[in-house]
Design an enzyme around this catalytic site. Sequence first.
Site, PDB file in Angstrom:
ATOM      1  N   ASP A  31      -7.184  -1.749  -8.449  1.00 35.14           N
ATOM      2  CA  ASP A  31      -7.999  -0.808  -9.225  1.00 35.14           C
ATOM      3  C   ASP A  31      -7.485   0.593  -8.943  1.00 35.14           C
ATOM      4  O   ASP A  31      -6.922   0.852  -7.877  1.00 35.14           O
ATOM      5  CB  ASP A  31      -9.479  -0.909  -8.849  1.00 35.14           C
ATOM      6  CG  ASP A  31     -10.349  -0.187  -9.871  1.00 35.14           C
ATOM      7  OD1 ASP A  31     -10.687  -0.789 -10.899  1.00 35.14           O
ATOM      8  OD2 ASP A  31     -10.655   1.001  -9.655  1.00 35.14           O
ATOM      9  N   TYR A  34     -13.505  10.955 -11.592  1.00 35.37           N
ATOM     10  CA  TYR A  34     -14.434  10.148 -10.785  1.00 35.37           C
ATOM     11  C   TYR A  34     -14.862  10.889  -9.518  1.00 35.37           C
ATOM     12  O   TYR A  34     -16.027  10.845  -9.124  1.00 35.37           O
ATOM     13  CB  TYR A  34     -13.798   8.807 -10.410  1.00 35.37           C
ATOM     14  CG  TYR A  34     -13.821   7.800 -11.540  1.00 35.37           C
ATOM     15  CD1 TYR A  34     -15.024   7.250 -11.967  1.00 35.37           C
ATOM     16  CD2 TYR A  34     -12.653   7.408 -12.167  1.00 35.37           C
ATOM     17  CE1 TYR A  34     -15.052   6.332 -13.006  1.00 35.37           C
ATOM     18  CE2 TYR A  34     -12.672   6.493 -13.204  1.00 35.37           C
ATOM     19  CZ  TYR A  34     -13.880   5.953 -13.620  1.00 35.37           C
ATOM     20  OH  TYR A  34     -13.906   5.058 -14.648  1.00 35.37           O
ATOM     21  N   ARG A  45     -12.497 -10.624 -15.873  1.00 32.04           N
ATOM     22  CA  ARG A  45     -13.701 -11.423 -16.132  1.00 32.04           C
ATOM     23  C   ARG A  45     -13.610 -12.373 -17.314  1.00 32.04           C
ATOM     24  O   ARG A  45     -14.422 -13.275 -17.434  1.00 32.04           O
ATOM     25  CB  ARG A  45     -14.908 -10.495 -16.325  1.00 32.04           C
ATOM     26  CG  ARG A  45     -15.457  -9.987 -15.014  1.00 32.04           C
ATOM     27  CD  ARG A  45     -16.391  -8.826 -15.229  1.00 32.04           C
ATOM     28  NE  ARG A  45     -15.655  -7.670 -15.719  1.00 32.04           N
ATOM     29  CZ  ARG A  45     -16.206  -6.492 -16.000  1.00 32.04           C
ATOM     30  NH1 ARG A  45     -17.500  -6.336 -15.874  1.00 32.04           N
ATOM     31  NH2 ARG A  45     -15.470  -5.484 -16.412  1.00 32.04           N
ATOM     32  N   ARG A  47     -13.245 -14.932  -7.469  1.00 26.14           N
ATOM     33  CA  ARG A  47     -13.939 -13.730  -7.014  1.00 26.14           C
ATOM     34  C   ARG A  47     -15.343 -13.999  -6.499  1.00 26.14           C
ATOM     35  O   ARG A  47     -15.982 -13.095  -5.944  1.00 26.14           O
ATOM     36  CB  ARG A  47     -14.035 -12.739  -8.179  1.00 26.14           C
ATOM     37  CG  ARG A  47     -12.949 -11.692  -8.310  1.00 26.14           C
ATOM     38  CD  ARG A  47     -13.087 -10.534  -7.323  1.00 26.14           C
ATOM     39  NE  ARG A  47     -14.446 -10.037  -7.154  1.00 26.14           N
ATOM     40  CZ  ARG A  47     -15.040  -9.153  -7.935  1.00 26.14           C
ATOM     41  NH1 ARG A  47     -14.401  -8.628  -8.948  1.00 26.14           N
ATOM     42  NH2 ARG A  47     -16.277  -8.765  -7.699  1.00 26.14           N
ATOM     43  N   ARG A 101      -5.998  -5.352 -18.369  1.00 33.93           N
ATOM     44  CA  ARG A 101      -7.127  -6.143 -17.849  1.00 33.93           C
ATOM     45  C   ARG A 101      -7.006  -7.634 -18.163  1.00 33.93           C
ATOM     46  O   ARG A 101      -8.007  -8.327 -18.322  1.00 33.93           O
ATOM     47  CB  ARG A 101      -8.464  -5.630 -18.405  1.00 33.93           C
ATOM     48  CG  ARG A 101      -8.859  -4.264 -17.898  1.00 33.93           C
ATOM     49  CD  ARG A 101      -9.297  -4.365 -16.436  1.00 33.93           C
ATOM     50  NE  ARG A 101      -9.665  -3.068 -15.919  1.00 33.93           N
ATOM     51  CZ  ARG A 101     -10.914  -2.604 -15.946  1.00 33.93           C
ATOM     52  NH1 ARG A 101     -11.881  -3.327 -16.420  1.00 33.93           N
ATOM     53  NH2 ARG A 101     -11.159  -1.405 -15.458  1.00 33.93           N
TER      54      ARG A 101
HETATM   55  O1  CP3 Z   1     -11.801  -6.944 -15.647  1.00 38.46           O
HETATM   56  C1  CP3 Z   1     -12.377  -7.123 -14.561  1.00 38.46           C
HETATM   57  O2  CP3 Z   1     -13.563  -7.378 -14.460  1.00 38.46           O
HETATM   58  C2  CP3 Z   1     -11.548  -7.105 -13.324  1.00 38.46           C
HETATM   59  C3  CP3 Z   1     -12.199  -6.525 -12.142  1.00 38.46           C
HETATM   60  C4  CP3 Z   1     -12.387  -5.042 -12.194  1.00 38.46           C
HETATM   61  C5  CP3 Z   1     -11.345  -4.077 -12.252  1.00 38.46           C
HETATM   62  N1  CP3 Z   1     -11.914  -2.843 -12.136  1.00 38.46           N
HETATM   63  C6  CP3 Z   1      -9.922  -4.397 -12.297  1.00 38.46           C
HETATM   64  C7  CP3 Z   1      -8.951  -3.419 -12.760  1.00 38.46           C
HETATM   65  C8  CP3 Z   1     -13.595  -4.366 -12.093  1.00 38.46           C
HETATM   66  C9  CP3 Z   1     -14.994  -4.925 -12.057  1.00 38.46           C
HETATM   67  C10 CP3 Z   1     -13.274  -2.975 -12.067  1.00 38.46           C
HETATM   68  C11 CP3 Z   1     -14.242  -1.872 -11.865  1.00 38.46           C
HETATM   69  C12 CP3 Z   1     -13.909  -0.639 -12.565  1.00 38.46           C
HETATM   70  N2  CP3 Z   1     -12.930   0.239 -12.185  1.00 38.46           N
HETATM   71  C13 CP3 Z   1     -14.505  -0.144 -13.730  1.00 38.46           C
HETATM   72  C14 CP3 Z   1     -15.666  -0.759 -14.424  1.00 38.46           C
HETATM   73  C15 CP3 Z   1     -15.189  -1.843 -15.258  1.00 38.46           C
HETATM   74  C16 CP3 Z   1     -16.314  -2.545 -15.940  1.00 38.46           C
HETATM   75  O3  CP3 Z   1     -16.082  -2.839 -17.111  1.00 38.46           O
HETATM   76  O4  CP3 Z   1     -17.348  -2.794 -15.339  1.00 38.46           O
HETATM   77  C17 CP3 Z   1     -13.833   1.024 -14.086  1.00 38.46           C
HETATM   78  C18 CP3 Z   1     -14.085   1.858 -15.292  1.00 38.46           C
HETATM   79  C19 CP3 Z   1     -12.848   1.259 -13.090  1.00 38.46           C
HETATM   80  C20 CP3 Z   1     -11.892   2.354 -13.006  1.00 38.46           C
HETATM   81  C21 CP3 Z   1     -10.615   1.935 -13.603  1.00 38.46           C
HETATM   82  N3  CP3 Z   1      -9.840   0.884 -13.140  1.00 38.46           N
HETATM   83  C22 CP3 Z   1      -9.937   2.533 -14.688  1.00 38.46           C
HETATM   84  C23 CP3 Z   1     -10.423   3.725 -15.484  1.00 38.46           C
HETATM   85  C24 CP3 Z   1      -8.733   1.823 -14.846  1.00 38.46           C
HETATM   86  C25 CP3 Z   1      -7.644   2.110 -15.804  1.00 38.46           C
HETATM   87  C26 CP3 Z   1      -7.676   1.179 -16.947  1.00 38.46           C
HETATM   88  C27 CP3 Z   1      -8.810   1.314 -17.897  1.00 38.46           C
HETATM   89  O5  CP3 Z   1      -9.531   0.322 -18.061  1.00 38.46           O
HETATM   90  O6  CP3 Z   1      -8.959   2.384 -18.505  1.00 38.46           O
HETATM   91  C28 CP3 Z   1      -8.711   0.781 -13.894  1.00 38.46           C
HETATM   92  C29 CP3 Z   1      -7.615  -0.161 -13.728  1.00 38.46           C
HETATM   93  C30 CP3 Z   1      -7.917  -1.574 -13.398  1.00 38.46           C
HETATM   94  N4  CP3 Z   1      -9.097  -2.076 -13.006  1.00 38.46           N
HETATM   95  C31 CP3 Z   1      -6.959  -2.613 -13.367  1.00 38.46           C
HETATM   96  C32 CP3 Z   1      -7.605  -3.768 -12.981  1.00 38.46           C
HETATM   97  C33 CP3 Z   1      -7.024  -5.153 -12.798  1.00 38.46           C
HETATM   98  C34 CP3 Z   1      -5.469  -2.461 -13.615  1.00 38.46           C
HETATM   99  C35 CP3 Z   1      -4.891  -2.481 -14.865  1.00 38.46           C
HETATM  100  C36 CP3 Z   1      -5.052  -3.649 -15.806  1.00 38.46           C
HETATM  101  O7  CP3 Z   1      -5.168  -4.820 -15.416  1.00 38.46           O
HETATM  102  O8  CP3 Z   1      -4.972  -3.330 -16.976  1.00 38.46           O
END
Ligand code: CP3
Length: 349
Positions: A79, A162, A34, A43, A30
Amino acid sequence: MTDDGDSTTPPLLQALRGARPATPPVWFMRQAGRSLPEYREARAGVAMLDACLVPDLAAEITLQPVRRHRVDAAILFSDIMVPLHLAGVGVDIVPGVGPVMEAPLRTASDIAALVAHEIEDASMIADAVRTAVTELSSTPSGDASWTPLIGFAGAPFTLAAYLVEGRPSRDHLAARALMHADPASWDDLLTWCARISGEFLAVQVDAGASAVQVFDSWCGSLSLADYARSVAPYSRLAMQAVQGRVPLIHFGTGTNHLLEELAKGADAVGVDDRTPLDAAIDRLPGKTVQGNIDPAALFAGWDFLERHTLEVIERGRRAPGHIVNLGHGVPPATDPRLLTRLVERIHAA
Ligand code: CP3
C-alpha cells in the site's frame, strides 16, 4: 531481473519501450484484492498493513491474479501507506474507510518532527519482491517465458494529502491550504515524502521489480499551475530514485488538465477513464500510454464491456506503446471470472 537473458521480452516491457508486442499487454490496478475469493481467504484475520509486512503472504497475494487471470504483470501487494508505517509514522488502514493517521499534521512544528523520521528496515518488502519474482521468472506472459513484477509508490502529493488531512478527503482542502500558506513547510513535507517514496521504489527495484508505477491518485484536485509549481518537482525527485534503471509509469485520476506534466520524467502515462485515450495520445508524443477501461463497464454486461474494451484498444493504436488497464482500480464487487474472460479477449485482439 533483466530481460536480456531471454530471447523474448515480456509484452509489458516491450510496450514500455514504445513497441507493439504480438498480444496487447494487460494488467489491472488493484488486481490483487477483495475481488478474489483466494485473497479474502489469505487475508482472513490479518490486518491490511500486517499482511503487507509478512513476505510470504504479500508474495502469495501478489501472485494470485497472475495465476488466475494470466495478466501480463504482477504488482506488489502493498500500500502507498507502507513506507510511512516503516518510517514510524502512526497510520492505520481502517476497513471501509481507508488510511487514517494517528496525528494529522497541523503545524510547521508537526512537519519538522515528521521529517526526522527514516525508514529503518525495509527487508520484508525486499523479501516479498524476491519471493514473487522467483516464481514469476518461470511464469509465461505472451511469448516470453517469464512475467514482470511492477513495483510502486505513492507520489509525494497523495502521501502529503493523507498526512495533512488525516484521512481520505474529497478536495484535500487542508493540504492545499498548507501549500499556499506555508511554502517552506510544504517544501520540507514534500521533499520528505519524495525521499520516502523514492526509497520504497528503490528497495523494490533492487529486489527485482522490472518496472515501477507512481500513483498520484489525488493530484487531479490541483490546478495545472499549482501542480506544476508545487507538486511535480517533488514527484520527479521521487522518480529519480530509480530513473534509468527500470521503466516508469506515472498515474493519477482526474488528470485531463495535467497529462503533459505527468509525462515529464516518465516512460508511460496512466490515463483515467474520463479522457478519451486517443485525445490523450495526441497530447503525449512518443509516450506509451496505459488505460483506460471504465471500471463501471465491469458492471454493464459482457457485450458492453467487450465493445468498450475493443474501442479502448483501437484508440490506443495511435500511441507507440499501449498497456491495457482500467482507468482506476478493480472495484471490490467485480466478478473475477469477468476479468479472466476480459484478459483472454484482450490477448485475442
Ligand atoms: O483491494 C483491496 O482491498 C486490497 C487491499 C487494500 C489495499 N489498500 C491494497 C493496495 C486495502 C483495503 C487498502 C486500503 C487503502 N489504501 C484504501 C482504501 C481502499 C478501500 O477501497 O477501502 C486507500 C484509498 C488506500 C491508499 C492507497 N493505496 C492509494 C490512494 C493507492 C493508489 C492507488 C489508488 O487506488 O488510487 C494505494 C495503492 C494500493 N493499495 C495497492 C494495493 C495492492 C497497489 C497498487 C495496485 O494494486 O493497483
